[in-house]
Motif scaffolding. Structure first.
Motif, PDB file in Angstrom:
ATOM      1  N   ILE A  11       0.830  -1.473   0.104  1.00 44.67           N
ATOM      2  CA  ILE A  11      -0.035   0.250   0.492  1.00 44.67           C
ATOM      3  C   ILE A  11       0.801   1.411   0.999  1.00 44.67           C
ATOM      4  N   SER A  12       0.566   1.867  -1.079  1.00 46.61           N
ATOM      5  CA  SER A  12       1.623   3.431  -1.316  1.00 46.61           C
ATOM      6  C   SER A  12      -0.046   4.241  -0.749  1.00 46.61           C
ATOM      7  N   THR A  13       0.590   4.896   0.347  1.00 49.56           N
ATOM      8  CA  THR A  13       0.087   6.472   1.318  1.00 49.56           C
ATOM      9  C   THR A  13       0.601   7.381   1.360  1.00 49.56           C
ATOM     10  N   TYR A  14      -0.690   8.638   1.174  1.00 47.10           N
ATOM     11  CA  TYR A  14      -0.281   9.771   0.932  1.00 47.10           C
ATOM     12  C   TYR A  14      -1.963  10.333   1.559  1.00 47.10           C
ATOM     13  N   GLY A  15      -0.897  11.788   2.017  1.00 47.85           N
ATOM     14  CA  GLY A  15      -1.588  12.466   3.027  1.00 47.85           C
ATOM     15  C   GLY A  15      -2.132  12.144   4.178  1.00 47.85           C
ATOM     16  N   CYS A  16      -3.275  12.501   5.438  1.00 46.11           N
ATOM     17  CA  CYS A  16      -3.406  13.260   6.313  1.00 46.11           C
ATOM     18  C   CYS A  16      -2.616  11.788   7.559  1.00 46.11           C
ATOM     19  N   GLN A  17      -3.273  11.411   8.416  1.00 48.47           N
ATOM     20  CA  GLN A  17      -3.709  10.826   9.326  1.00 48.47           C
ATOM     21  C   GLN A  17      -4.911  10.040   8.537  1.00 48.47           C
ATOM     22  N   MET A  18      -5.867  10.382   8.769  1.00 48.08           N
ATOM     23  CA  MET A  18      -6.855  10.047   8.898  1.00 48.08           C
ATOM     24  C   MET A  18      -6.823   8.242   6.978  1.00 48.08           C
ATOM     25  N   ASN A  19      -5.916   9.212   6.107  1.00 48.52           N
ATOM     26  CA  ASN A  19      -5.262   7.971   5.152  1.00 48.52           C
ATOM     27  C   ASN A  19      -4.424   7.496   5.809  1.00 48.52           C
ATOM     28  N   VAL A  20      -3.401   7.662   6.340  1.00 47.51           N
ATOM     29  CA  VAL A  20      -3.027   6.575   7.519  1.00 47.51           C
ATOM     30  C   VAL A  20      -3.661   5.829   8.138  1.00 47.51           C
ATOM     31  N   CYS A  52      -4.349  11.066  -2.018  1.00 48.60           N
ATOM     32  CA  CYS A  52      -4.915  12.240  -1.324  1.00 48.60           C
ATOM     33  C   CYS A  52      -5.122  13.358  -1.989  1.00 48.60           C
ATOM     34  N   SER A  53      -6.424  14.469  -2.266  1.00 48.81           N
ATOM     35  CA  SER A  53      -6.703  15.924  -2.645  1.00 48.81           C
ATOM     36  C   SER A  53      -6.390  16.531  -1.877  1.00 48.81           C
ATOM     37  N   VAL A  54      -5.499  16.439  -0.623  1.00 49.45           N
ATOM     38  CA  VAL A  54      -5.829  18.046  -0.480  1.00 49.45           C
ATOM     39  C   VAL A  54      -4.449  18.644  -0.839  1.00 49.45           C
ATOM     40  N   ARG A  55      -3.608  18.699  -0.815  1.00 48.53           N
ATOM     41  CA  ARG A  55      -2.295  18.752  -1.874  1.00 48.53           C
ATOM     42  C   ARG A  55      -2.340  19.646  -3.268  1.00 48.53           C
ATOM     43  N   GLU A  56      -1.050  19.359  -4.188  1.00 49.32           N
ATOM     44  CA  GLU A  56      -1.359  20.346  -4.551  1.00 49.32           C
ATOM     45  C   GLU A  56      -0.924  19.049  -6.231  1.00 49.32           C
ATOM     46  N   LYS A  57      -1.230  19.045  -7.008  1.00 55.01           N
ATOM     47  CA  LYS A  57      -1.237  17.857  -8.324  1.00 55.01           C
ATOM     48  C   LYS A  57      -1.936  16.700  -8.044  1.00 55.01           C
ATOM     49  N   PRO A  58      -2.965  16.232  -6.718  1.00 52.49           N
ATOM     50  CA  PRO A  58      -3.197  14.965  -6.409  1.00 52.49           C
ATOM     51  C   PRO A  58      -3.429  14.022  -7.950  1.00 52.49           C
ATOM     52  N   VAL A  59      -3.650  14.113  -8.914  1.00 49.21           N
ATOM     53  CA  VAL A  59      -4.197  12.881  -9.987  1.00 49.21           C
ATOM     54  C   VAL A  59      -2.613  12.880 -10.661  1.00 49.21           C
ATOM     55  N   HIS A  60      -2.053  14.059 -10.784  1.00 54.40           N
ATOM     56  CA  HIS A  60      -0.615  13.830 -11.935  1.00 54.40           C
ATOM     57  C   HIS A  60       0.139  12.744 -10.334  1.00 54.40           C
ATOM     58  N   LYS A  61       0.331  13.006  -9.791  1.00 57.00           N
ATOM     59  CA  LYS A  61       0.569  12.129  -8.675  1.00 57.00           C
ATOM     60  C   LYS A  61       0.394  10.252  -9.216  1.00 57.00           C
ATOM     61  N   GLY A  82      -5.173  -1.399  -7.620  1.00 62.52           N
ATOM     62  CA  GLY A  82      -6.017  -0.261  -7.234  1.00 62.52           C
ATOM     63  C   GLY A  82      -6.124   0.678  -6.607  1.00 62.52           C
ATOM     64  N   ILE A  83      -7.221   1.823  -6.255  1.00 66.76           N
ATOM     65  CA  ILE A  83      -6.784   2.794  -6.386  1.00 66.76           C
ATOM     66  C   ILE A  83      -7.464   4.047  -5.556  1.00 66.76           C
ATOM     67  N   GLY A  84      -7.270   4.403  -4.337  1.00 65.84           N
ATOM     68  CA  GLY A  84      -8.358   4.118  -3.239  1.00 65.84           C
ATOM     69  C   GLY A  84      -7.975   5.992  -2.537  1.00 65.84           C
ATOM     70  N   GLY A  85      -8.626   6.151  -1.667  1.00 62.98           N
ATOM     71  CA  GLY A  85      -8.934   7.663  -1.324  1.00 62.98           C
ATOM     72  C   GLY A  85      -9.759   8.543  -2.074  1.00 62.98           C
ATOM     73  N   CYS A  86      -9.473   9.938  -1.007  1.00 64.05           N
ATOM     74  CA  CYS A  86      -9.675  10.763  -1.701  1.00 64.05           C
ATOM     75  C   CYS A  86      -9.644  10.710  -3.080  1.00 64.05           C
ATOM     76  N   VAL A  87      -8.483  10.931  -3.824  1.00 63.10           N
ATOM     77  CA  VAL A  87      -8.191  11.459  -5.356  1.00 63.10           C
ATOM     78  C   VAL A  87      -9.735  10.269  -5.942  1.00 63.10           C
ATOM     79  N   GLY A  88      -9.430   8.848  -5.188  1.00 60.64           N
ATOM     80  CA  GLY A  88     -10.774   7.781  -6.356  1.00 60.64           C
ATOM     81  C   GLY A  88     -11.567   8.232  -6.174  1.00 60.64           C
ATOM     82  N   GLN A  89     -12.222   9.033  -4.951  1.00 59.79           N
ATOM     83  CA  GLN A  89     -14.135   9.305  -4.435  1.00 59.79           C
ATOM     84  C   GLN A  89     -14.296  10.233  -5.898  1.00 59.79           C
ATOM     85  N   GLN A  90     -13.349  11.360  -5.993  1.00 61.13           N
ATOM     86  CA  GLN A  90     -12.875  12.436  -6.931  1.00 61.13           C
ATOM     87  C   GLN A  90     -13.292  11.695  -8.140  1.00 61.13           C
TER      88      GLN A  90
END
Ligand code: SF4
Length: 444
Positions: A11-20, A52-61, A82-90
């Motif tokens: 699992i590759s995790t980006y972003g905040c504590q909620m994502n961790v 995570c989509s809180v910071r810059e260029k999330p889809v690009h990442k 598989g892709i999850g998290g905020c970019v998956g949702q968005q």
């Protein structure tokens, strides 16, 4: 394939504590489905990118990370991504269309569906998507952590209804929902029975917690303090507009079990900017709240979040942010340049600030903050602080743990102190990290 585990999940995790926290939940759920966590994508049969989509260029990442797995997928057609998290949702199905290497996308409300989703993908179904918000279902979960350690996080709310104009969270995490008070207490008791001594109650805005059976966040905190058996309780994130006197009274009543550390994001020191951010408080209301909290908790330590270069922010309005930082005195500040997020109102504001100005303001803010934090932490030098020992640092062999004020403290000591509360005399101070000497342990 050499080195590959038959059912290995990376699992590759980006972003905040909620994502961790979510990644920990994903690991636990997949372990129940006979997967083993692996430490590199090369060993995996399943790769999950928790975005995570809180910071810059999330889809690009996401695009560039998936691109890095192209070779792996070519040599191992059984590899699933598989892709999850905020970019998956968005981005939903769009990701499947744009990234043919991706087998499935799941949203922030679909984590518990993962074992089923992965099972279907393994059976040969391709390009699956599960991104609906489940508003009809009550928010009931058990905290799933594989090896909880001394300190862990427990979700109490999810989503957010505040719609700050810069923030994508209400769109990627959905409307706010709270877990039941009794369920949370039961969950924490079970973690305590597994050796957990400190819990951080987690939510996008914990202060607007409302148990479905009645009870606000102050009630929850009180019941956790009374019933859980924890030695320490923390909580984050607080919203200034919802932080009320009842909550401060509970903190003061149960301190030091409830820590004297409050993360209270102000975002801007200018009332005009706060209005455009839809934050629901003015500068003076924020400062009054700080004073009210200090009245009950004279030793309280504050940390905060700030955004510079919000659309239309004038030089004078930015100066108000600097003066607020001077006035309140934060020991920790998370400061960011504003960047537009999809769906958000501020992204459509016509008076965006140029990057050079944003960069200059961020540097100026960080300079003020660094000087202020260094002044503030000097008061700890030579004092004795209670530390809950969490780890031993591999490199230095030193023990480490946190003080009530959330400072990471390093000191020499024996391994069997992990999980215990000890007294440490502080000898060296940096804004967030201390060095010290243990001078005794507490009755544990
Ligand atoms: S309170 Fe505002 S900044 Fe925080 S999660 Fe909700 S919308 Fe985002």
């Amino acid at each position: 394939m050499s080195g590959q585990t038959e059912k290995g999940v990376y699992i590759s995790t980006y972003g905040c504590q909620m994502n961790v926290n979510d990644s920990e939940r994903i690991f636990s759920l997949l372990e129940m489905a006979n997967f083993t966590p692996v430490s590199s994508p090369e060993e995996a049969s399943l790769i999950i990118i928790n975005t995570c989509s809180v910071r810059e260029k999330p889809v690009h990442k996401v695009h560039s990370e998936v691109g890095r797995y192209r070779k792996l997928k070519e040599t191992n057609p059984k590899l699933r991504i598989g892709i999850g998290g905020c970019v998956g949702q968005q981005e939903k199905e769009r990701l499947l269309k744009d990234l043919p290497l991706v087998d499935f996308v799941f949203g922030t409300d679909a984590i518990d569906l993962l074992p089923e989703l992965v099972g279907r993908v393994e059976e040969g179904e391709g390009h699956l998507s599960a991104t609906r918000f489940e508003y009809q279902k009550p928010y009931q979960i058990e905290t799933l952590v594989r090896a909880p350690g001394v300190s862990t996080f427990v979700n109490v709310t999810k989503g957010c209804d505040n719609f700050c104009t810069f923030c994508v969270v209400p769109y990627t995490r959905g409307r706010e929902r709270s877990r039941g008070l009794e369920e949370i207490v039961r969950d924490i008791k079970s973690l305590v029975s597994r050796g957990v001594r400190e819990v951080t109650l987690l939510g996008q805005n914990v202060n607007s917690y409302r148990s479905p059976n009645g009870g606000d966040f102050a009630d929850l905190l009180e019941q956790v303090a009374l019933q859980s058996g924890l030695v320490r309780i923390r909580f984050t994130t607080s919203h200034p507009k919802d932080f009320d006197e009842k909550l401060v009274q509970v903190i003061s009543k149960y301190h030091p079990q409830v820590c004297e550390y409050i993360h209270l994001p102000f975002q801007s020191g200018s009332s005009e900017v706060l209005t455009r951010m839809n934050r629901g408080y003015t500068r003076s209301e924020y400062i009054e709240k700080i004073a009210m909290i200090r009245n009950y908790l004279p030793q309280v330590v504050f940390s905060s979040d700030a955004i510079v270069g919000f659309p239309g922010e004038s030089e004078e309005q930015f100066e108000e942010t600097l003066s607020l930082v001077e006035e309140v005195g934060y020991e920790t500040l998370f400061a960011f340049k504003y960047s537009p997020r999809p769906f958000t109102k501020a992204a459509r504001f016509g008076d965006q600030i140029d990057e050079t100005t944003k960069g200059r303001r961020l540097t100026a803010l960080l300079e003020v903050q660094d000087r202020r934090a260094r002044q503030l932490v000097e008061r700890y030098r030579g004092t004795t602080t209670e530390v809950l020992v969490e780890n031993r640092d591999e490199k230095t062999g030193l023990l480490s743990g946190r003080s009530s004020q959330n400072k990471l403290v390093f000191f020499e000591g024996e391994l069997d102190l992990i999980g215990k509360m000890v007294f440490v005399r502080v000898t060296e101070v940096q804004p967030s990290v201390f060095r010290g000497e243990m001078i005794g342990d507490k009755f544990n």
